[in-house]
Each structure stands twice: as structure tokens, then as C-alpha cells.
Design an enzyme around this catalytic site. Structure first.
Site, short mmCIF file in Angstrom:
data_model
loop_
_atom_site.label_atom_id
_atom_site.label_comp_id
_atom_site.label_asym_id
_atom_site.label_seq_id
_atom_site.Cartn_x
_atom_site.Cartn_y
_atom_site.Cartn_z
N TYR A 156 -38.39 13.94 11.31
CA TYR A 156 -38.96 13.92 9.96
C TYR A 156 -39.03 15.32 9.36
O TYR A 156 -38.67 15.54 8.19
CB TYR A 156 -40.35 13.29 10.02
CG TYR A 156 -41.04 13.08 8.70
CD1 TYR A 156 -40.72 12.00 7.89
CD2 TYR A 156 -42.04 13.95 8.28
CE1 TYR A 156 -41.37 11.79 6.69
CE2 TYR A 156 -42.69 13.76 7.08
CZ TYR A 156 -42.36 12.67 6.28
OH TYR A 156 -43.01 12.48 5.08
N LYS A 160 -37.08 16.49 6.01
CA LYS A 160 -37.80 16.95 4.83
C LYS A 160 -37.46 18.41 4.49
O LYS A 160 -37.46 18.78 3.31
CB LYS A 160 -39.31 16.78 5.04
CG LYS A 160 -39.76 15.32 5.03
CD LYS A 160 -39.36 14.60 3.75
CE LYS A 160 -40.11 13.28 3.57
NZ LYS A 160 -39.69 12.57 2.33
#
Length: 248
Positions: A156, A160
Site C-alpha cells: 500500500y 500510494k
């Protein structure tokens, strides 16, 4: 309330719940006609029905943001039904948290694909329309996890962080067409996902925020409205942190 997006047409991906739903609601409150896109067709249709008003449309659309043809159809149908596309919000995302030792390749690939390929496809298709219009704003939802890195979120955090680089590179390609691309990085926000955190963990993370509180989804949505409106007409390739001062 002054309507900053009166007459505009917006698309929000991952809009059936959480931050995406609040972004769609707030864009609509500011005068935009909004297409809510999500994998969950029933939930998206209900959400659109709840937001819509007699004088302003809100519709739901089923879209897997990792599928090129579905993103193309989403953009094409929006332009067909509403005649233009002014704001496109790449919000769809998933988590598959695990330690580096335990994370499976499939979990890494799934998160990277949804966030990065999904955002890239959204940018590509939306900007193609906006270039012809000579106007438009694309807003990509990153995360402070992409700035600081979170244990258990190597997939993640990487995705991001990648969205920030993607935002800046794409913004440079289309700026001369008067198309703007920016990113928003939320921090600790009150959503169903954070509500599921152990209370002591949530309390510790909240204590680490200089403003000493978690944010609300509407505060993320406010940044998106700003970036989608003419108030930010000379802003592109930037990242707005909505995190109460965390990691400043």
C-alpha cells in the site's frame, strides 16, 4: 453555500462508501453532476440515489478500475450522458496488509494494480477528453502512508507513493492543454476501516497527530473540491496533505 462546481460534471471512483462517497456527496453539494463508479453496483446505485436532488443528477456506474475497457466505457458514457467531463477523482483502492515476511505476491500485485494501474487508466482516459476541452482537473487520492511508510503496508505504501510520482509526471504532460492533475494525501481519517482498528491503536495514532484528532471524510472532500474548482486554477502537480500536521 457558494457552489464552486456549478455546471461541472465529475466522476469519482471507489465511490460506494467511505471517503469516496463523501467526495461524491461534497462535489454534488457544490453544484456538480456526479457519476459514482464502483465495483459494487447495488451499493453505488443506492449511494447515487441518496445524493441526487430533483434539480441535479447523480448516477451510479459499475467499473473495475483495473480493466482498460471498463474505464474507457466509464469516461465515454459520462461524456455521452452529460456532454463533458470536468473533474475526475481516482479514489478506488484496496488494502491487503501483512508483514513483509508473510505478504503473498498476489496480495502485493493486487494492491499495486488497483492503485497504480487504476489511477493511470483514469488519468489517461479522463485527460484525453479534457485535452480536447482545453480544461479539466484530475485529483488522485494518495495517502500519508506513501510519504512515511507504514509497517505491514509495503504494498500500500509503495502504491500510494507511486501515485505521487504518477501525478507529477502526468501533470507535466498535459499542463499546456489547461488540464491540471494533483494529489491528496489523507492521514488518519474516521472511516469504517479505521473504526475497525483496536481502540488503543487508534488512540495512539490520534495522539501522534499534532491537531490531536482524527480527520473526517468531509475534510478530505473539501481538498478535492478546492482542487476541482477554479480556486486552484494555477495549481498542478502538487500534493495536498490532509493529515492534521502529521509528518510535516
Amino acid at each position: 453555500m457558494e457552489k464552486l462546481l456549478q455546471g461541472k460534471v465529475a466522476v469519482v471512483t471507489g465511490a460506494a462508501q467511505g471517503i469516496g462517497l463523501e467526495i461524491a456527496r461534497t462535489l454534488h453539494q457544490h453544484g456538480a453532476q456526479v457519476v459514482l463508479a464502483d465495483l459494487d453496483g447495488d451499493a453505488t446505485a443506492r449511494a447515487a440515489g441518496d445524493i441526487a436532488t430533483p434539480d441535479l443528477d447523480c448516477v451510479g456506474a459499475v467499473c473495475d478500475v483495473t480493466a482498460e475497457d471498463q474505464v474507457q466505457t466509464l469516461v465515454a458514457n459520462t461524456c455521452r450522458d452529460f456532454g463533458r467531463l470536468d473533474v475526475f477523482v481516482n479514489n478506488a483502492g484496496i488494502t491487503r496488509d501483512a508483514s513483509l515476511k508473510k505478504m503473498q505476491v498476489a496480495d502485493f500485485d493486487a494492491v499495486i494494480t488497483v492503485h497504480l494501474r487504476g489511477t493511470w487508466l483514469g488519468i489517461r482516459e479522463a485527460s484525453a477528453v479534457m485535452r480536447e476541452q482545453k480544461s479539466g482537473s484530475i485529483v488522485n487520492i494518495s495517502s500519508l502512508s506513501g510519504k512515511s511508510g507504514n509497517p505491514g503496508q509495503t504494498n500500500y505504501s509503495a502504491a500510494k507513493a507511486g501515485i505521487v510520482g504518477l501525478t507529477k509526471a502526468a501533470a507535466k504532460e498535459v499542463a499546456h492543454h489547461n488540464v491540471r492533475i494533483n494529489a491528496v494525501q489523507p492521514g488518519l481519517i474516521r472511516t469504517p476501516m479505521t473504526a475497525a482498528m483496536p481502540p488503543d491503536v487508534f488512540a495512539q495514532r490520534e495522539a501522534d497527530v499534532p491537531m490531536k484528532r482524527a480527520g473526517e471524510p468531509g475534510e478530505v472532500a473539501g481538498a478535492v473540491v478546492f482542487l476541482g474548482s477554479e480556486l486552484s486554477s494555477y495549481i498542478t502537480g502538487t500534493v495536498i496533505e490532509v493529515g492534521g500536521g502529521r509528518y510535516m
